[in-house]
Design a protein around this motif. Structure first.
Motif, PDB file in Angstrom:
ATOM      1  N   MET A   1       0.745  -1.340  -0.116  1.00 19.44           N
ATOM      2  CA  MET A   1       0.086  -0.142  -0.102  1.00 19.44           C
ATOM      3  C   MET A   1       0.813   1.126  -0.111  1.00 19.44           C
ATOM      4  O   MET A   1       2.017   1.332   0.679  1.00 19.44           O
ATOM      5  CB  MET A   1      -0.674   0.202   1.074  1.00 19.44           C
ATOM      6  N   SER A   2       0.644   2.169  -0.916  1.00 16.97           N
ATOM      7  CA  SER A   2       1.447   3.322  -1.033  1.00 16.97           C
ATOM      8  C   SER A   2       1.141   4.253   0.395  1.00 16.97           C
ATOM      9  O   SER A   2       0.059   4.101   0.841  1.00 16.97           O
ATOM     10  CB  SER A   2       0.962   4.229  -2.186  1.00 16.97           C
ATOM     11  N   PHE A   3       2.004   5.263   0.498  1.00 14.35           N
ATOM     12  CA  PHE A   3       1.755   6.214   1.675  1.00 14.35           C
ATOM     13  C   PHE A   3       0.473   7.147   1.526  1.00 14.35           C
ATOM     14  O   PHE A   3      -0.228   7.296   2.361  1.00 14.35           O
ATOM     15  CB  PHE A   3       3.048   7.242   1.875  1.00 14.35           C
ATOM     16  N   GLN A   4       0.318   7.352   0.236  1.00  9.90           N
ATOM     17  CA  GLN A   4      -0.790   8.180  -0.055  1.00  9.90           C
ATOM     18  C   GLN A   4      -2.132   7.399   0.154  1.00  9.90           C
ATOM     19  O   GLN A   4      -3.190   8.002   0.723  1.00  9.90           O
ATOM     20  CB  GLN A   4      -0.991   8.613  -1.711  1.00  9.90           C
ATOM     21  N   ALA A   5      -2.078   6.268  -0.161  1.00  5.55           N
ATOM     22  CA  ALA A   5      -3.350   5.184   0.380  1.00  5.55           C
ATOM     23  C   ALA A   5      -3.575   5.279   1.572  1.00  5.55           C
ATOM     24  O   ALA A   5      -4.694   5.199   2.091  1.00  5.55           O
ATOM     25  CB  ALA A   5      -2.935   3.906  -0.417  1.00  5.55           C
ATOM     26  N   TYR A   6      -2.428   4.996   2.679  1.00  2.74           N
ATOM     27  CA  TYR A   6      -2.598   5.282   3.831  1.00  2.74           C
ATOM     28  C   TYR A   6      -3.392   6.331   4.047  1.00  2.74           C
ATOM     29  O   TYR A   6      -4.241   6.356   5.068  1.00  2.74           O
ATOM     30  CB  TYR A   6      -1.589   5.100   4.592  1.00  2.74           C
ATOM     31  N   LEU A   7      -2.852   7.492   3.762  1.00  5.45           N
ATOM     32  CA  LEU A   7      -3.601   8.820   4.152  1.00  5.45           C
ATOM     33  C   LEU A   7      -5.004   9.015   3.806  1.00  5.45           C
ATOM     34  O   LEU A   7      -5.816   9.571   4.457  1.00  5.45           O
ATOM     35  CB  LEU A   7      -2.571  10.085   3.523  1.00  5.45           C
ATOM     36  N   ASP A   8      -5.241   8.371   2.521  1.00  2.00           N
ATOM     37  CA  ASP A   8      -6.730   8.400   2.049  1.00  2.00           C
ATOM     38  C   ASP A   8      -7.379   7.646   2.782  1.00  2.00           C
ATOM     39  O   ASP A   8      -8.505   7.847   3.429  1.00  2.00           O
ATOM     40  CB  ASP A   8      -6.620   8.012   0.553  1.00  2.00           C
ATOM     41  N   ASN A   9      -6.928   6.448   3.158  1.00  3.32           N
ATOM     42  CA  ASN A   9      -8.029   5.399   4.201  1.00  3.32           C
ATOM     43  C   ASN A   9      -8.180   5.909   5.492  1.00  3.32           C
ATOM     44  O   ASN A   9      -9.248   6.084   6.080  1.00  3.32           O
ATOM     45  CB  ASN A   9      -7.240   4.286   4.307  1.00  3.32           C
ATOM     46  N   ILE A  10      -7.072   6.767   6.015  1.00  2.00           N
ATOM     47  CA  ILE A  10      -7.047   7.560   7.387  1.00  2.00           C
ATOM     48  C   ILE A  10      -8.182   8.748   7.342  1.00  2.00           C
ATOM     49  O   ILE A  10      -9.185   8.913   7.982  1.00  2.00           O
ATOM     50  CB  ILE A  10      -5.722   8.249   7.788  1.00  2.00           C
ATOM     51  N   GLN A  11      -8.193   9.377   6.118  1.00  2.00           N
ATOM     52  CA  GLN A  11      -9.280  10.704   6.046  1.00  2.00           C
ATOM     53  C   GLN A  11     -10.639  10.228   5.647  1.00  2.00           C
ATOM     54  O   GLN A  11     -11.501  10.421   6.338  1.00  2.00           O
ATOM     55  CB  GLN A  11      -8.887  11.395   4.647  1.00  2.00           C
ATOM     56  N   ALA A  12     -10.801   8.852   5.314  1.00  2.00           N
ATOM     57  CA  ALA A  12     -11.995   8.137   4.891  1.00  2.00           C
ATOM     58  C   ALA A  12     -12.471   7.673   6.418  1.00  2.00           C
ATOM     59  O   ALA A  12     -13.642   8.016   6.748  1.00  2.00           O
ATOM     60  CB  ALA A  12     -11.960   6.955   3.840  1.00  2.00           C
ATOM     61  N   LYS A  13     -11.715   7.342   7.247  1.00  2.00           N
ATOM     62  CA  LYS A  13     -12.189   6.786   8.372  1.00  2.00           C
ATOM     63  C   LYS A  13     -12.355   7.856   9.539  1.00  2.00           C
ATOM     64  O   LYS A  13     -13.504   7.681  10.451  1.00  2.00           O
ATOM     65  CB  LYS A  13     -11.033   5.846   9.140  1.00  2.00           C
ATOM     66  N   THR A  14     -11.514   9.069   9.260  1.00  2.00           N
ATOM     67  CA  THR A  14     -11.683   9.966  10.562  1.00  2.00           C
ATOM     68  C   THR A  14     -12.291  11.325   9.972  1.00  2.00           C
ATOM     69  O   THR A  14     -12.542  12.114  11.015  1.00  2.00           O
ATOM     70  CB  THR A  14     -10.141  10.245  11.092  1.00  2.00           C
ATOM     71  N   ALA A  15     -12.486  11.364   8.786  1.00  3.03           N
ATOM     72  CA  ALA A  15     -12.756  12.460   8.117  1.00  3.03           C
ATOM     73  C   ALA A  15     -11.837  13.919   8.354  1.00  3.03           C
ATOM     74  O   ALA A  15     -12.102  14.992   8.499  1.00  3.03           O
ATOM     75  CB  ALA A  15     -14.148  13.139   8.592  1.00  3.03           C
ATOM     76  N   ARG A  16     -10.564  13.655   8.531  1.00  2.23           N
ATOM     77  CA  ARG A  16      -9.511  14.553   9.008  1.00  2.23           C
ATOM     78  C   ARG A  16      -8.443  14.425   7.927  1.00  2.23           C
ATOM     79  O   ARG A  16      -8.076  13.337   7.611  1.00  2.23           O
ATOM     80  CB  ARG A  16      -8.865  14.259  10.248  1.00  2.23           C
ATOM     81  N   SER A  17      -7.969  15.548   7.393  1.00  4.27           N
ATOM     82  CA  SER A  17      -7.141  15.546   6.417  1.00  4.27           C
ATOM     83  C   SER A  17      -5.737  15.526   6.979  1.00  4.27           C
ATOM     84  O   SER A  17      -5.338  15.636   8.081  1.00  4.27           O
ATOM     85  CB  SER A  17      -7.146  16.933   5.581  1.00  4.27           C
TER      86      SER A  17
END
Length: 76
Positions: A1-17
Motif C-alpha cells: 500500500m502506498s503512503f498516499q493510500a494510507y492517508l486516503d484511508n485515514i481521511q475516509a475513516k476519520t474525516a480528517r486531512s
C-alpha cells in the motif's frame, strides 16, 4: 500500500486531512515549525491517535511519518 493510500484511508475513516493531523499535533505540542519536537516519542503519539481517532498501529505510524516530514502526501 502506498503512503498516499494510507492517508486516503485515514481521511475516509476519520474525516480528517493530513493538515488536520498537523494542526492537532501542533495543538498537542508534538511539533514545531521544523517538525517533530525533540523528545517527543512516536509511541506516545501512536497511543493518542489510536485512542482519539481509532487508528490502527500502521495508520498511526503513517501520521507519525507525516509529522516527522519523512513522508509527504503523494508519496508512493
Amino acid at each position: 500500500m502506498s503512503f498516499q493510500a494510507y492517508l486516503d484511508n485515514i481521511q475516509a475513516k476519520t474525516a480528517r486531512s493530513p493538515d488536520d493531523f498537523r494542526n492537532y499535533a501542533a495543538e498537542r505540542g508534538w511539533t514545531d515549525a521544523s517538525g517533530l519536537r525533540a523528545g517527543v516519542k512516536a509511541g506516545a503519539i501512536v497511543a493518542d491517535l489510536k485512542e482519539q481517532f481509532g487508528l490502527g498501529h500502521g495508520h498511526a505510524m503513517a501520521i507519525v511519518a507525516l509529522l516527522k516530514g519523512a513522508k509527504r502526501e503523494g508519496d508512493a
